[in-house]
Design a protein around this motif. Structure first.
Motif, short mmCIF file in Angstrom:
data_model
loop_
_atom_site.label_atom_id
_atom_site.label_comp_id
_atom_site.label_asym_id
_atom_site.label_seq_id
_atom_site.Cartn_x
_atom_site.Cartn_y
_atom_site.Cartn_z
N ASP A 38 0.85 -1.18 0.00
CA ASP A 38 0.00 0.00 0.00
C ASP A 38 0.89 1.24 0.00
O ASP A 38 2.04 1.19 0.40
CB ASP A 38 -0.94 0.00 1.21
CG ASP A 38 -0.19 0.00 2.52
OD1 ASP A 38 1.01 -0.34 2.53
OD2 ASP A 38 -0.80 0.34 3.55
N HIS A 39 0.39 2.33 -0.51
CA HIS A 39 1.12 3.61 -0.56
C HIS A 39 2.48 3.44 -1.25
O HIS A 39 3.52 3.87 -0.72
CB HIS A 39 1.32 4.19 0.84
CG HIS A 39 0.08 4.25 1.66
ND1 HIS A 39 -0.97 5.08 1.38
CD2 HIS A 39 -0.28 3.56 2.77
CE1 HIS A 39 -1.92 4.92 2.26
NE2 HIS A 39 -1.54 3.98 3.12
N LEU A 40 2.48 2.85 -2.43
CA LEU A 40 3.74 2.55 -3.12
C LEU A 40 4.54 3.80 -3.45
O LEU A 40 5.77 3.81 -3.31
CB LEU A 40 3.46 1.77 -4.39
CG LEU A 40 3.11 0.29 -4.20
CD1 LEU A 40 2.80 -0.37 -5.52
CD2 LEU A 40 4.24 -0.43 -3.52
N THR A 41 3.88 4.88 -3.87
CA THR A 41 4.63 6.09 -4.23
C THR A 41 5.28 6.71 -3.00
O THR A 41 6.44 7.13 -3.05
CB THR A 41 3.72 7.12 -4.91
OG1 THR A 41 2.61 7.41 -4.06
CG2 THR A 41 3.21 6.61 -6.24
N GLU A 42 4.57 6.72 -1.87
CA GLU A 42 5.14 7.27 -0.64
C GLU A 42 6.32 6.42 -0.16
O GLU A 42 7.35 6.95 0.26
CB GLU A 42 4.07 7.32 0.45
CG GLU A 42 4.53 7.90 1.75
CD GLU A 42 3.42 7.89 2.79
OE1 GLU A 42 3.75 7.71 3.96
OE2 GLU A 42 2.25 8.06 2.41
N ARG A 43 6.18 5.10 -0.25
CA ARG A 43 7.27 4.22 0.15
C ARG A 43 8.48 4.37 -0.76
O ARG A 43 9.62 4.36 -0.30
CB ARG A 43 6.79 2.77 0.16
CG ARG A 43 5.83 2.46 1.28
CD ARG A 43 5.36 1.01 1.17
NE ARG A 43 4.38 0.69 2.17
CZ ARG A 43 4.66 0.13 3.34
NH1 ARG A 43 5.90 -0.18 3.64
NH2 ARG A 43 3.70 -0.14 4.19
N ALA A 44 8.25 4.53 -2.06
CA ALA A 44 9.35 4.71 -3.00
C ALA A 44 10.08 6.02 -2.73
O ALA A 44 11.32 6.07 -2.77
CB ALA A 44 8.83 4.67 -4.44
N VAL A 47 12.28 5.50 0.27
CA VAL A 47 13.47 4.71 -0.04
C VAL A 47 14.53 5.59 -0.69
O VAL A 47 15.71 5.52 -0.34
CB VAL A 47 13.11 3.52 -0.97
CG1 VAL A 47 14.35 2.91 -1.59
CG2 VAL A 47 12.35 2.48 -0.20
N VAL A 48 14.10 6.44 -1.63
CA VAL A 48 15.06 7.32 -2.29
C VAL A 48 15.65 8.31 -1.30
O VAL A 48 16.86 8.52 -1.23
CB VAL A 48 14.40 8.06 -3.47
CG1 VAL A 48 15.30 9.16 -4.01
CG2 VAL A 48 14.05 7.07 -4.57
N LYS A 49 14.78 8.90 -0.47
CA LYS A 49 15.23 9.93 0.46
C LYS A 49 16.15 9.35 1.54
O LYS A 49 17.24 9.86 1.77
CB LYS A 49 14.01 10.59 1.11
CG LYS A 49 14.35 11.69 2.07
CD LYS A 49 13.07 12.28 2.67
CE LYS A 49 13.40 13.26 3.76
NZ LYS A 49 12.20 13.72 4.44
#
Length: 70
Positions: A38-44, A47-49
């Motif tokens: 769930d919330h794939l964009t927020e998790r991605a 991860v980058v940050k």
């Protein structure tokens, strides 16, 4: 005599590993399942940050700068 002693130590280490693995697996079994998709964009973004840009390193200014230099 040396082989018997080695076999006993080896057997004891396997038994110790088995008890430790069983204890750790029991901790995992008591945890409730979690939906990690769930919330794939927020998790991605996180991860980058945190993972790639290492933003948490800079909480400690001196240690953070040394880690970034490495």
């Amino acid at each position: 005599m040396t082989n018997i002693l080695f076999a006993l130590v080896l057997f004891a280490s396997f038994v110790f590993f088995g008890f430790s693995a069983r204890r750790l697996l029991s901790y995992l079994q008591t945890a409730r399942p979690e939906n990690r998709f769930d919330h794939l964009t927020e998790r991605a973004k996180r991860v980058v940050k945190i993972g790639l840009l290492q933003t948490k390193l800079m909480r400690e200014p001196v240690a953070g700068v040394m880690h970034l230099a490495i």
